[in-house]
Motif scaffolding. Structure first.
Motif, short mmCIF file in Angstrom:
data_model
loop_
_atom_site.label_atom_id
_atom_site.label_comp_id
_atom_site.label_asym_id
_atom_site.label_seq_id
_atom_site.Cartn_x
_atom_site.Cartn_y
_atom_site.Cartn_z
N HIS A 8 0.82 -1.22 0.07
CA HIS A 8 -0.15 0.11 0.02
C HIS A 8 0.94 1.16 -0.07
O HIS A 8 1.75 1.41 -0.91
N LYS A 9 0.64 1.99 0.76
CA LYS A 9 1.22 3.52 1.02
C LYS A 9 2.73 3.48 2.00
O LYS A 9 3.32 4.46 1.83
N MET A 10 2.89 2.53 2.44
CA MET A 10 4.07 2.17 3.29
C MET A 10 5.51 2.36 2.49
O MET A 10 5.58 1.86 1.40
N PRO A 11 6.31 3.06 3.04
CA PRO A 11 7.70 3.06 2.54
C PRO A 11 8.28 1.60 2.33
O PRO A 11 7.93 0.75 2.92
N VAL A 12 9.25 1.59 1.32
CA VAL A 12 9.91 0.51 0.93
C VAL A 12 10.37 -0.32 2.20
O VAL A 12 10.19 -1.73 2.29
N HIS A 13 11.27 0.21 2.91
CA HIS A 13 12.07 -0.65 3.84
C HIS A 13 11.01 -0.97 5.04
O HIS A 13 11.24 -1.92 5.63
N GLY A 86 3.65 -8.12 -3.69
CA GLY A 86 2.99 -7.40 -2.70
C GLY A 86 3.25 -6.12 -2.75
O GLY A 86 2.55 -5.15 -2.12
N THR A 87 3.98 -5.55 -3.64
CA THR A 87 4.48 -4.05 -3.87
C THR A 87 3.28 -3.49 -4.22
O THR A 87 2.26 -3.80 -4.92
N ASP A 88 3.22 -1.86 -4.11
CA ASP A 88 2.34 -1.27 -4.30
C ASP A 88 1.92 -1.06 -5.88
O ASP A 88 2.93 -0.48 -6.29
N SER A 130 8.93 11.90 -10.39
CA SER A 130 10.22 11.87 -11.44
C SER A 130 11.62 11.45 -10.93
O SER A 130 12.31 11.16 -11.67
N ARG A 131 12.03 11.71 -9.61
CA ARG A 131 13.32 11.63 -9.08
C ARG A 131 13.15 10.56 -7.89
O ARG A 131 14.13 10.54 -6.93
N HIS A 132 12.41 9.42 -8.00
CA HIS A 132 12.48 8.54 -6.94
C HIS A 132 13.67 7.94 -6.53
O HIS A 132 13.88 7.88 -5.19
N GLN A 133 14.53 7.66 -7.43
CA GLN A 133 15.72 7.07 -7.14
C GLN A 133 16.77 8.06 -6.03
O GLN A 133 17.53 7.61 -5.51
N ASP A 134 16.29 9.31 -6.08
CA ASP A 134 17.19 10.25 -5.28
C ASP A 134 16.47 10.43 -3.89
O ASP A 134 16.85 11.44 -3.09
N LYS A 135 15.31 9.79 -3.63
CA LYS A 135 14.75 10.08 -2.35
C LYS A 135 14.62 9.04 -1.61
O LYS A 135 14.38 7.92 -1.96
N ASP A 136 14.74 9.19 -0.32
CA ASP A 136 14.75 8.11 0.79
C ASP A 136 13.50 7.95 0.99
O ASP A 136 12.42 8.52 0.84
N ASP A 137 13.27 7.00 1.96
CA ASP A 137 11.84 6.39 2.44
C ASP A 137 11.12 7.50 3.24
O ASP A 137 9.93 7.05 3.57
#
Length: 177
Positions: A8-13, A86-88, A130-137
């Motif tokens: 759902h909306k929880m961070p990946v970690h 199970g990922t969003d 657009s810049r998800h890879q530069d953003k932490d959880d």
């Protein structure tokens, strides 16, 4: 229950933590660590042996150590696949669908372990970010390009909740998310 676990909306970690806790609980129901997927070892070994043009039984069959190795690889692959499924879907559906399409075309693009599946999802570029890879959880955005935002400010953080620049979700004033 592991079969219905969704990110759902929880961070990946956090999803990884929930996934691992669910796997541990299911394993306990089956008698201990790793027991749930071990029930499928024969199938896993057969699938991987077939992929390699080998047999698990009969003349020219692979040895017991190779069967164990293939079974372990199969458990690792299955764990990664269960995590991905199970990922969003809203954020990662395109990635998972692309891997499924590749598989149907005969290309093996699924990650082969949970750490590689986690790394893939953690770094994938997702819809509407657009810049998800530069953003932490936790919502921090890092300016890795040295660009400046409007008004000459170098604060390029983008709130993943409201989409506006200059703050993170923890400091977001939006009341509806």
């Amino acid at each position: 229950d592991l079969g219905s676990l969704k990110q759902h909306k929880m961070p990946v970690h956090k999803y990884l933590e929930h996934f691992n806790a669910s796997m541990k609980a299911v394993d306990e129901l089956f008698g201990g660590e790793g027991k749930f997927l071990e029930a499928f070892d024969n199938v896993f070994a057969e699938v991987i042996a077939t992929e390699n043009g080998e047999k698990t039984q009969g003349n020219g069959a692979i040895d017991a150590n190779t069967i164990k190795k293939y079974a372990k690889q199969g458990r690792e692959r299955m764990t990664a696949m269960m995590f991905l499924l199970g990922t969003d879907r809203q954020r990662y559906g395109d990635t998972v669908d692309g891997m499924r399409q590749d598989f149907l075309k005969g290309n093996a693009s699924y990650p082969k372990s949970l750490p590689s599946a986690y790394a893939l999802i953690r770094d994938v570029k997702v819809k509407n970010q657009s810049r998800h890879q530069d953003k932490d959880d936790i919502g921090h955005q890092f300016n890795t390009n040295g660009e400046e935002s409007e008004g000459g400010s170098t604060d390029t953080r983008v709130c993943f909740r409201c989409g506006r620049r200059g703050h993170i979700a923890a400091g977001c004033g939006e009341t509806k998310h």
